[in-house]
Write a protein that holds these residues in place. Structure first.
Motif, PDB file in Angstrom:
ATOM      1  N   GLY A  56      37.531  34.409  24.453  1.00 28.00           N
ATOM      2  CA  GLY A  56      36.632  35.521  24.212  1.00 28.00           C
ATOM      3  C   GLY A  56      35.882  35.999  25.434  1.00 28.00           C
ATOM      4  O   GLY A  56      35.157  37.002  25.366  1.00 28.00           O
ATOM      5  N   ARG A  57      36.047  35.332  26.569  1.00 30.13           N
ATOM      6  CA  ARG A  57      35.351  35.732  27.799  1.00 30.13           C
ATOM      7  C   ARG A  57      36.239  36.669  28.598  1.00 30.13           C
ATOM      8  O   ARG A  57      37.464  36.546  28.631  1.00 30.13           O
ATOM      9  N   ARG A  58      35.596  37.621  29.254  1.00 27.93           N
ATOM     10  CA  ARG A  58      36.308  38.637  30.029  1.00 27.93           C
ATOM     11  C   ARG A  58      35.864  38.542  31.481  1.00 27.93           C
ATOM     12  O   ARG A  58      34.661  38.550  31.758  1.00 27.93           O
ATOM     13  N   ALA A  59      36.837  38.443  32.391  1.00 25.60           N
ATOM     14  CA  ALA A  59      36.524  38.172  33.785  1.00 25.60           C
ATOM     15  C   ALA A  59      37.203  39.169  34.716  1.00 25.60           C
ATOM     16  O   ALA A  59      38.337  39.602  34.470  1.00 25.60           O
ATOM     17  N   LEU A  60      36.503  39.496  35.792  1.00 25.45           N
ATOM     18  CA  LEU A  60      37.056  40.295  36.882  1.00 25.45           C
ATOM     19  C   LEU A  60      37.030  39.451  38.142  1.00 25.45           C
ATOM     20  O   LEU A  60      35.981  38.908  38.517  1.00 25.45           O
ATOM     21  N   ALA A  91      41.006  40.537  34.612  1.00 22.21           N
ATOM     22  CA  ALA A  91      41.467  41.628  35.470  1.00 22.21           C
ATOM     23  C   ALA A  91      41.370  41.163  36.910  1.00 22.21           C
ATOM     24  O   ALA A  91      40.379  40.535  37.305  1.00 22.21           O
ATOM     25  N   THR A  92      42.409  41.421  37.687  1.00 25.68           N
ATOM     26  CA  THR A  92      42.404  41.100  39.110  1.00 25.68           C
ATOM     27  C   THR A  92      42.460  42.396  39.902  1.00 25.68           C
ATOM     28  O   THR A  92      42.971  43.409  39.426  1.00 25.68           O
ATOM     29  N   PHE A 105      46.206  43.930  36.540  1.00 26.04           N
ATOM     30  CA  PHE A 105      45.982  44.196  37.957  1.00 26.04           C
ATOM     31  C   PHE A 105      45.494  45.632  38.148  1.00 26.04           C
ATOM     32  O   PHE A 105      46.054  46.568  37.577  1.00 26.04           O
ATOM     33  N   ILE A 106      44.447  45.772  38.960  1.00 24.84           N
ATOM     34  CA  ILE A 106      43.874  47.083  39.256  1.00 24.84           C
ATOM     35  C   ILE A 106      43.844  47.261  40.769  1.00 24.84           C
ATOM     36  O   ILE A 106      43.176  46.505  41.475  1.00 24.84           O
ATOM     37  N   SER A 107      44.571  48.242  41.266  1.00 24.18           N
ATOM     38  CA  SER A 107      44.553  48.524  42.700  1.00 24.18           C
ATOM     39  C   SER A 107      43.225  49.169  43.060  1.00 24.18           C
ATOM     40  O   SER A 107      42.801  50.135  42.424  1.00 24.18           O
ATOM     41  N   ALA A 108      42.545  48.620  44.066  1.00 19.49           N
ATOM     42  CA  ALA A 108      41.222  49.130  44.418  1.00 19.49           C
ATOM     43  C   ALA A 108      40.899  48.808  45.870  1.00 19.49           C
ATOM     44  O   ALA A 108      41.308  47.783  46.406  1.00 19.49           O
ATOM     45  N   ASP A 109      40.140  49.708  46.481  1.00 21.03           N
ATOM     46  CA  ASP A 109      39.569  49.475  47.811  1.00 21.03           C
ATOM     47  C   ASP A 109      38.058  49.459  47.618  1.00 21.03           C
ATOM     48  O   ASP A 109      37.443  50.509  47.424  1.00 21.03           O
ATOM     49  N   ILE A 110      37.473  48.272  47.623  1.00 17.26           N
ATOM     50  CA  ILE A 110      36.061  48.144  47.266  1.00 17.26           C
ATOM     51  C   ILE A 110      35.139  48.122  48.475  1.00 17.26           C
ATOM     52  O   ILE A 110      33.980  47.699  48.378  1.00 17.26           O
TER      53      ILE A 110
END
Length: 250
Positions: A14-18, A42-43, A58-63
């Motif tokens: 039930g836990r959601r992690a990034l 989500a990675t 998977f989420i493509s991102a430039d943070i």
């Protein structure tokens, strides 16, 4: 030699992690460990790899920018339906021999420190709605004693450690636990190549660095993943503002 452990079944159900920087190496191991414990994960990174856990989103991102951080958090929130655990693992260590240019300083601060600040700020509204929210920031022992070619990286990670401590005190009254993990030498392809270049510049070899680890071996990414799993779990529910050193006793 790393001895595999067995995750507690349903520990993170039930836990959601990034997990930022979660496409390979330490980040991929962290994501896989949370998934194995039942979390929905989500990675993110700029691109995925063969190591990227197949059961993660998977989420493509430039943070390195505010916009990139906000877009990542929005996408993760939409994919997961909320957020309980944030692991700020994204980072890039590059050795620079000679005077470090301003652009290198700025880029190191952006990816190794400010990215965590920006993602966290964007994620706070979701974390404030969560039950037992946890933020874990991945730092480095280089922050305390940086070799000359990595002064910019060490300074950025020192800022991350300081910010983590202050943020823990700020968010604890809201029930959000913030902790940091300071890493020693961990065996990843990129990390080993970087260490080799730095040690060669100092007239030494990688094995000399490894021999200084009291527990007798270099870290495995799964060692870090277990430390993250502990701090994210209810077993650590009274731990906030800690800086856990995962370094084999170095």
């Amino acid at each position: 030699m790393y001895i595999p452990t067995t995750p507690i079944p349903g520990e993170f159900a039930g836990r959601r992690a990034l997990v930022t920087g979660g496409s390979r190496g330490v980040g991929a191991a962290i994501a896989q460990r949370l998934i194995s414990g039942g979390a929905t994960v989500a990675t993110s990174a700029r691109s995925s790899h063969d190591e990227t856990p197949k059961d993660s989103t998977f989420i493509s991102a430039d943070i390195r920018t505010d916009d990139g951080a906000r877009q990542l958090v929005n996408a993760a929130h939409e994919a997961l339906g909320g957020l309980d655990i944030l692991v700020n693992n994204a980072g890039a260590a590059r050795a620079h021999f000679g005077q470090i240019p301003d652009a290198e300083w700025e880029d190191s601060l952006a990816i190794n420190f400010l990215s965590a600040v920006r993602v966290t700020n964007a994620a706070l509204p979701a974390l404030q709605q969560a039950d037992r929210a946890s933020i874990i920031n991945i730092s480095s022992g280089v922050a305390a004693n940086p070799p000359a070619p990595m002064l910019h990286y060490g300074a950025a990670k020192a800022a991350l450690a300081s910010w983590s401590k202050g943020l823990a005190a700020q968010l604890a009254p809201a029930g959000i636990r913030v902790n940091a993990i300071t890493l020693g030498m961990v065996a990843t392809p990129g990390g080993t190549e970087l260490l080799q270049s730095v040690m060669e510049a100092m007239g030494a070899g990688v094995e000399q660095a490894y021999s200084a680890i009291p527990l007798g071996r270099v870290g495995d990414p799964r060692d870090v993943a277990e430390a993250v799993a502990f701090l994210a779990s209810d077993r650590a529910q009274w731990i906030a503002g800690a800086d856990l050193h995962a370094n084999g006793g170095a």
